[in-house]
Design an enzyme around this catalytic site. Structure first.
Site, PDB file in Angstrom:
ATOM      1  N   ALA A  40     -21.179  13.937  10.214  1.00 39.49           N
ATOM      2  CA  ALA A  40     -20.332  14.647   9.251  1.00 39.49           C
ATOM      3  C   ALA A  40     -18.871  14.213   9.339  1.00 39.49           C
ATOM      4  O   ALA A  40     -18.164  14.156   8.338  1.00 39.49           O
ATOM      5  CB  ALA A  40     -20.442  16.148   9.492  1.00 39.49           C
ATOM      6  N   HIS A 501     -19.912  25.508  26.199  1.00 44.84           N
ATOM      7  CA  HIS A 501     -21.220  25.024  26.644  1.00 44.84           C
ATOM      8  C   HIS A 501     -22.341  25.685  25.846  1.00 44.84           C
ATOM      9  O   HIS A 501     -23.361  26.110  26.406  1.00 44.84           O
ATOM     10  CB  HIS A 501     -21.398  25.275  28.146  1.00 44.84           C
ATOM     11  CG  HIS A 501     -20.506  24.420  28.999  1.00 44.84           C
ATOM     12  ND1 HIS A 501     -20.334  24.612  30.345  1.00 44.84           N
ATOM     13  CD2 HIS A 501     -19.734  23.347  28.674  1.00 44.84           C
ATOM     14  CE1 HIS A 501     -19.500  23.703  30.822  1.00 44.84           C
ATOM     15  NE2 HIS A 501     -19.101  22.935  29.826  1.00 44.84           N
ATOM     16  N   ALA A 535     -28.057  19.808  22.730  1.00 45.68           N
ATOM     17  CA  ALA A 535     -27.961  20.942  23.661  1.00 45.68           C
ATOM     18  C   ALA A 535     -28.827  22.123  23.218  1.00 45.68           C
ATOM     19  O   ALA A 535     -29.080  23.032  24.017  1.00 45.68           O
ATOM     20  CB  ALA A 535     -26.494  21.378  23.782  1.00 45.68           C
TER      21      ALA A 535
HETATM   22  C1  LIG Z   1     -13.619  21.482  23.996  1.00 45.12           C
HETATM   23  C2  LIG Z   1     -14.864  21.165  24.787  1.00 45.12           C
HETATM   24  C3  LIG Z   1     -14.759  20.937  26.172  1.00 45.12           C
HETATM   25  C4  LIG Z   1     -15.913  20.650  26.902  1.00 45.12           C
HETATM   26  N1  LIG Z   1     -15.794  20.279  28.223  1.00 45.12           N
HETATM   27  C5  LIG Z   1     -16.864  19.706  28.845  1.00 45.12           C
HETATM   28  C6  LIG Z   1     -16.726  19.053  30.093  1.00 45.12           C
HETATM   29  O1  LIG Z   1     -15.648  18.985  30.694  1.00 45.12           O
HETATM   30  N2  LIG Z   1     -17.816  18.455  30.630  1.00 45.12           N
HETATM   31  C7  LIG Z   1     -19.035  18.504  30.013  1.00 45.12           C
HETATM   32  O2  LIG Z   1     -20.007  17.973  30.570  1.00 45.12           O
HETATM   33  N3  LIG Z   1     -19.194  19.154  28.856  1.00 45.12           N
HETATM   34  C8  LIG Z   1     -18.141  19.708  28.238  1.00 45.12           C
HETATM   35  N4  LIG Z   1     -18.280  20.259  27.002  1.00 45.12           N
HETATM   36  C9  LIG Z   1     -19.626  20.377  26.448  1.00 45.12           C
HETATM   37  C10 LIG Z   1     -20.256  19.074  25.995  1.00 45.12           C
HETATM   38  O3  LIG Z   1     -19.290  18.169  25.533  1.00 45.12           O
HETATM   39  C11 LIG Z   1     -21.286  19.412  24.917  1.00 45.12           C
HETATM   40  O4  LIG Z   1     -22.227  20.306  25.468  1.00 45.12           O
HETATM   41  C12 LIG Z   1     -22.012  18.202  24.411  1.00 45.12           C
HETATM   42  O5  LIG Z   1     -21.109  17.223  23.965  1.00 45.12           O
HETATM   43  C13 LIG Z   1     -22.934  18.635  23.263  1.00 45.12           C
HETATM   44  O6  LIG Z   1     -23.614  17.522  22.771  1.00 45.12           O
HETATM   45  P1  LIG Z   1     -24.472  17.649  21.443  1.00 45.12           P
HETATM   46  O7  LIG Z   1     -24.989  16.294  21.148  1.00 45.12           O
HETATM   47  O8  LIG Z   1     -25.438  18.762  21.611  1.00 45.12           O
HETATM   48  O9  LIG Z   1     -23.450  18.120  20.327  1.00 45.12           O
HETATM   49  P2  LIG Z   1     -22.093  17.434  19.848  1.00 45.12           P
HETATM   50  O10 LIG Z   1     -21.616  16.422  20.817  1.00 45.12           O
HETATM   51  O11 LIG Z   1     -21.186  18.540  19.487  1.00 45.12           O
HETATM   52  O12 LIG Z   1     -22.541  16.635  18.557  1.00 45.12           O
HETATM   53  C14 LIG Z   1     -22.965  17.210  17.363  1.00 45.12           C
HETATM   54  C15 LIG Z   1     -22.541  16.265  16.262  1.00 45.12           C
HETATM   55  O13 LIG Z   1     -23.247  16.599  15.074  1.00 45.12           O
HETATM   56  C16 LIG Z   1     -22.358  16.523  13.992  1.00 45.12           C
HETATM   57  N5  LIG Z   1     -22.897  17.391  12.941  1.00 45.12           N
HETATM   58  C17 LIG Z   1     -23.034  18.738  12.965  1.00 45.12           C
HETATM   59  N6  LIG Z   1     -23.586  19.173  11.821  1.00 45.12           N
HETATM   60  C18 LIG Z   1     -23.830  18.088  11.076  1.00 45.12           C
HETATM   61  C19 LIG Z   1     -24.384  17.884   9.799  1.00 45.12           C
HETATM   62  N7  LIG Z   1     -24.828  18.916   9.069  1.00 45.12           N
HETATM   63  N8  LIG Z   1     -24.476  16.621   9.290  1.00 45.12           N
HETATM   64  C20 LIG Z   1     -24.048  15.554  10.028  1.00 45.12           C
HETATM   65  N9  LIG Z   1     -23.486  15.701  11.257  1.00 45.12           N
HETATM   66  C21 LIG Z   1     -23.391  16.942  11.770  1.00 45.12           C
HETATM   67  C22 LIG Z   1     -21.041  16.989  14.563  1.00 45.12           C
HETATM   68  O14 LIG Z   1     -19.958  16.582  13.757  1.00 45.12           O
HETATM   69  C23 LIG Z   1     -21.059  16.371  15.931  1.00 45.12           C
HETATM   70  O15 LIG Z   1     -20.481  15.084  15.935  1.00 45.12           O
HETATM   71  C24 LIG Z   1     -17.176  20.608  26.246  1.00 45.12           C
HETATM   72  C25 LIG Z   1     -17.270  20.835  24.875  1.00 45.12           C
HETATM   73  C26 LIG Z   1     -16.127  21.090  24.140  1.00 45.12           C
HETATM   74  C27 LIG Z   1     -16.254  21.324  22.663  1.00 45.12           C
END
Ligand SMILES: Cc1cc2nc3c(=O)[nH]c(=O)nc-3n(C[C@H](O)[C@H](O)[C@H](O)COP(=O)(O)OP(=O)(O)OC[C@H]3O[C@@H](n4cnc5c(N)ncnc54)[C@H](O)[C@@H]3O)c2cc1C
Length: 564
Positions: A40, A501, A535
């Protein structure tokens, strides 16, 4: 007019975050598989704030944050959902997702976390089955030997605990005095103790997000991989119960993208929302979208997990402050509450050399404590206006409440000891108040205002600790908090926050489990051609920051797909 149509692809991955980047890189290794990664947000190089070893500005990077994401955090046992306030909840948006803006902590959790997933019905998951994927994703720059990886895309390293601020050394010394041992490796044997934090930083002390690590120039050049940024998926399309395409809003307008298989990697808040909007979820929730119900999965959006957290701060004299923009958490303490039902290492305290990016934050040290293995469960629902209703219900389980209260007492004790040794002022409770949030964003205005306040603190001499409490404290007297359980309870209700998280909302489990959403390979139960891999699939929250566990999960599910 019919929407534009593209594809077909063998696999369409929705979301280019921590999981999506891993999936795209690994699944496109086989040249015959046509893979599309839809994200996105933008595909932009990291800014200086994102590369920095100090992540406190990257959290607010406006180019790569989902605008307007809010959540209800605590207080669920007292008030109904309509009166509890919401607070902003950061989520990454852009290639790399949350790994591009997160706090850089890089740890794995307890072996028991993953054994428990298997016991709860996620077939094939155990510590033994996940360890090879933790090793595969990482390039540990400090540690060698069997538990560690040497050739993966994500660097892991640790700061030298001796080369940290006077405050952090003072708090660590207080812990050692209380009998806490030093340990060398947060990703080594599961033990309590003080650890130099494991960080996702490279040889130059710079961040390597999932996008930087996995979507290298040579991976991007693969003819069988298409990366479509600024492309937001709005719905999954089904032919009976088989997912066959997604609808998305892209730079050229609405587009239908056909796929043999769709993998949702949109994160723990947006993957369940997409399922609900597309007809997979609890019946009444799906009904609100006027779409054909595809599969009644009651667990979609339930089981929302987080680590409930609380901060305790103290004013720092000049000599005890962080010297520069290095990572603000050089040392963490893993400890056990020893309360009934609680596993070892169920608590985590970050010893923070600075509380925030700005000049007031630089004058405050903090112990930030969270319940590492939490039991409270919340819920996320898609809203018909395109938004989300997110309710974490932090501390709704009394076991979490009791442990976080213990965390407040422990932090107060440690900081009081450190204050006695002269490395900080007397401790005080803090919370993410509206005012603190107003100064959260690294803007020039906020820099100017907090800069003046910081200068005032420096001039205040012996009054500085009291003045800093007035500026940044939660407005509760510490003795009241520690000696009155009703006050402690009320404080926890308003001050408990999360650490970004979010997880668990499409959890893996057995097909016979009515609340399970996916099987152990991420396949959505009751439909074909559709998986979740991010996640969301965690059955329980690991005793860790989540970035490494998410990337491990994507490595493992990609490997299962490639072997099938
Ligand atoms: C501010 C912050 C600090 C953190 N600190 C830490 C840390 O120090 N250490 C650690 O291990 N973890 C940390 N975390 C947690 C960790 O980064 C996340 O748990 C992890 O990145 C989640 O991965 P994910 O693939 O599930 O989701 P994300 O990495 O959030 O990816 C989801 C992706 O999907 C995209 N998306 C969503 N909806 C749509 C759609 N409808 N169409 C197309 N694309 C879409 C989003 O734009 C995003 O890029 C932190 C998170 C945040 C936000």
């Amino acid at each position: 007019m019919a929407p534009a149509r593209t594809g077909p692809f063998d696999i369409v991955i929705v979301g280019g975050g921590s999981a999506g980047c891993v999936l795209a890189a690994r699944l496109s290794e086989q040249p015959s598989r046509r893979v599309a990664l839809l994200e996105a947000g933008p595909d932009v190089p990291p800014s200086a704030d994102q590369l920095s070893a100090y992540p406190g500005r990257a959290y607010f990077e406006p180019r790569t944050l989902w605008p307007g994401t809010v959540a209800r955090l605590g207080g669920a046992h007292r008030n109904d959902t309509t009166t509890r306030p919401t607070a902003p909840y950061a989520q990454g948006r852009g290639l790399g997702g949350s790994s591009a803006i997160n706090g850089l902590g890089a740890n794995r959790g307890a072996p028991e976390d993953y054994d428990a997933w298997g016991r709860l019905g996620a077939e094939g998951w155990s510590w033994e089955s996940v360890l090879p994927y933790f090793r595969k994703l990482e390039r540990d720059l400090d540690r060698t030997g069997p538990p560690h990886g040497a050739g993966g895309p994500i660097p892991v390293r640790r700061p030298d605990p001796a080369d940290t601020s006077g405050f952090v050394r003072g708090v660590a010394a207080a812990a050692v005095e209380a009998g806490v041992p030093w340990r060398a490796d947060q990703n080594g044997p599961w033990q309590d103790g003080l650890f130099p934090i494991a960080l996702n930083l490279d040889e130059d002390w710079q961040r390597v997000s999932a996008a930087q690590g996995y979507l290298t120039a040579s991976v991007r050049a693969r003819p069988n991989l298409s990366i479509l940024s600024q492309t937001e998926v709005t719905r999954i399309l089904f032919d009976c119960s088989r997912a066959v395409a997604v609808m998305a809003r892209g730079p050229g307008g609405v587009v239908r993208i056909d796929a043999e298989e769709v993998i949702l990697a949109a994160g723990a808040l947006r993957s369940p929302a997409l399922l609900q909007r597309s007809g997979v979820g609890p019946g009444p929730v799906v009904a609100a979208f006027g779409v054909q119900p595809v599969a009644e999965r009651r667990g979609v959006g339930e089981n929302l997990l987080e680590h409930p957290s609380i901060g305790m701060a103290a004013y720092l004299p000049r000599a005890a402050r962080a010297p520069d923009d290095r990572h603000h958490i050089p040392v963490i303490e893993r400890w056990s509450s020893n309360l009934p039902d609680a596993p070892s290492g169920d608590m985590h305290s970050a010893i923070m050399a600075r509380a925030a990016w700005h000049p007031i934050g630089a004058r405050l040290g903090m112990i930030f404590t969270w319940v590492n293995q939490s039991h409270s469960r919340g819920v996320v629902r898609a809203l018909p206006d395109g938004g989300l209703d997110v309710d974490f219900r932090l501390l709704s389980d009394p076991r979490d409440r009791a442990r976080l209260a213990q965390g407040v007492r422990r932090a107060a004790e440690r900081l009081s000891q450190a204050a006695g040794a002269g490395v900080c002022g007397r401790p005080f409770a803090v919370m993410a108040s509206a005012r603190a949030r107003r100064f959260g964003a690294p803007t020039l205005r906020n820099l100017a205002v907090t800069g003046m306040a910081g200068a005032l603190l420096d001039l205040a001499g012996p009054m500085a600790p009291g003045l800093s409490e007035r500026m940044a404290g939660a407005g509760v007297a510490l003795p009241d908090l520690l000696n009155n359980s009703a006050r402690m309870d009320a404080f926890l209700d308003i001050a408990t926050t999360g650490v970004w998280h979010a997880s668990g909302t499409c959890r893996m489990g057995a097909a016979s489990d009515p609340m399970a959403v996916c099987d152990g390979a991420g396949r959505v139960i009751g439909v074909e051609g559709l998986r979740v891999c991010d996640a969301s699939v965690f059955p329980t929250i690991p005793c860790a920051n989540l970035n490494l566990p998410v990337m491990m999960t994507a490595e493992r599910i990609a490997s299962l797909i490639c072997q099938s």
